[in-house]
Design a protein around this motif. Sequence first.
Motif: not given
Lengths: 250, 494
Positions: A68-90
């Motif tokens: 909980l102390a980490l930023e979202p991008e730090e969590r991602a780098a630590e191997g946490l991945f979220l497959a989104f319910q509604y993937p976002v368009e870019i």
Amino acid sequence: MIEIKNLHATVDGKEILKGIDLTIRPGEVHAIMGPNGSGKSTLSYVLAGREGYEITKGSVNYFGQDLLALEPEERAAEGLFLAFQYPVEIPGVANTTFLKSAINAMRKRRGESELDAMQFLKHIRAKTKQLGMTDEMLKRAVNVGFSGGEKKRNETLQMAVLEPKFAILDETDSGLDIDALKIVADGVNALRSPERSMLVITHYQRLLDYIVPDYVHVLAHGRIQRSGGKELALELEKNGYKEFGVDEAA
Amino acid sequence: MAASTETADQVRAFTEKEYEYGFTTDIESEVAPKGLNEDIIRFISAKKEEPEWLLEWRLRAFQAWKAMEEPHWPALTYGPIDYQDAHYYAAPKMKAKPKSLDEVDPELLKTYAKLGIPLKEQAILAGVEGTEGQSPAVAVDAVFDSVSVATTYKAKLEEMGIIFCAISEAVHKCPELVRKYLGSVVPYTDNFFATLNSAVFTDGSFVYIPKGVRCPMELSTYFRINQANTGQFERTLIIADEGSYVSYLEGCTAPKRDENQLHAAVVELVALDNATIKYSTVQNWYPGDENGVGGIYNFVTKRGACRGVNSKISWTQVETGSAITWKYPSCILQGDNSVGEFYSVAITNNRQQADTGTKMIHIGRNTRSTIVSKGISAGKAQQTYRGLVKILPKAEGARNHTQCDSLLIGDQCGAHTVPYIESRNRSARIEHEATTAKISEDQLFYCRQRGLAEEDAVSLIVNGFCKEVLKELPMEFAVEAQKLVGISLEGSVG
């Protein structure tokens, strides 16, 4: 190992998670089932670090780190991945560009060398092959004009490319017909490994026919009400969430 | 008497005369006193050893300018400009220069570092003493990384009959061409800022591509000797003769500072039968601080004339700098089947203001124009797209497609779209599409969940938004421009 202890979270002052306890060991696949509004998506967002959720109590120990102390991008780098319910368009950003930026941002954060164009291409080709996909999707802009099934397959591909330690699949089955569901489930199953933990969030049992979990938990009213093996899912399919004080017909 | 002696005499006579008017300056001096009057214009012209006709032209422009009013129709807010409180001629060596990089604003150096510019070039860009006349190879260094290569190419250009030099040099080298075309696209009476430029322009580029020649490389000011002296009132003239092709790059991705707040450049392009000119700009003048203090006012007149049949002029611009941008690169589509294009990315952050767009004037038959404008506003910035598509009665079968997209970051900025469409031919087909969007919290979180820091996420999303325009840039410019897009928006979210 991921240990969630007595996790409480509020959104706009309203308590949504009211004390979640859950331990996930490497290689395990846990399913969280629950009715609408039970806090399933909130749990996935809180674990991924989305803004707008206030953690009022509890802790998450993520492989020895305070998640909980980490930023979202730090969590991602630590191997946490979220497959989104509604993937976002870019718009305008090709899938390959997006994935290359993502993988190299993570590698850089972990102090690893960035992949050059050739190394990346080799990596991504191996993954599309593993998932039985073509390169066609890679050239298109991220999720732009993708069908529901394509969006979820794209999430699976991203998961494969980013090789997470802990993947959260948020309602991966929503909006998919049975054929698309099978394809996505096959992709997810191909990525199961003894080093990778998964948390599969779903409303319906049918996804769990294809992604068979080691444990099933029922989430209602912001708490895990019951835990069991995969047979618990079948029971829920039959009896609904009534026994947890939820009348879905209402 | 030899021409040079004659000129020297004229100059001497002139400088003595100047003294009468109450200011002291001699031929050795490199700076003219403040103020704008006929004597200053004569002084500039004498410094450049210009022929009589050019001086006359400048003076006529000055007369016209005195009767003109600064335009107030753009959606721009700024205090009054005192045109008398400025130097209209100053050679760069007279300006106070930092002695070393230690004296340069650390913010500027940080940006250079982010762009990956080597130290030596940082010094040139920042105008450190002793680096005059050296060329920063920014944006082209990926391809041409040394002066010797540049020299080789210069020889090659000459061999092909291509003239590429400073406009002050061209006045002497090929006076007929300059006299024929200067002011032929942007007349000296055109508008307040162009007229001012006509009176006092100091230097700029001149390009002539002979018949049937395809210029083998992107021309940029990098190859021009003495390019450090671009000045405040730059004047560029490019002529593509029949069946020729040229791609020209202007500007630099690295931010440049200048103590002159007012900039009023003029660019004229002439494309004859079957000729193509591609003109790309990256403008990154100092935008001022977060409160908008100290930024450059950039009032530019850029216009291209497709004079010949099947000719084509394509403008591509990436505008990230300046406190105020007033700029409408335009095409006059005179030749039958001629083509005009305008691809623009304008980014405004903090308190920057931009009123920019284009004009496509369809005169000839089957003329076609394409406009793609991408505006990004962040912070407290305001941005206006202003475009005119005009179809004249004889422009049978003319076509235009305009796409105008705005992206907003945060809730304190503004984007405005002001299209003007005038059609006087029933067979014309004109399309206008416009969208306005915001970078959503969903997009940012999605990118961050994939490991990108917030600023990198913004950069990626904005680059995607601008892709259609960035792909029009020559490759060596495009890579730099992509980085610039991200840097320009730093601190705009969070």
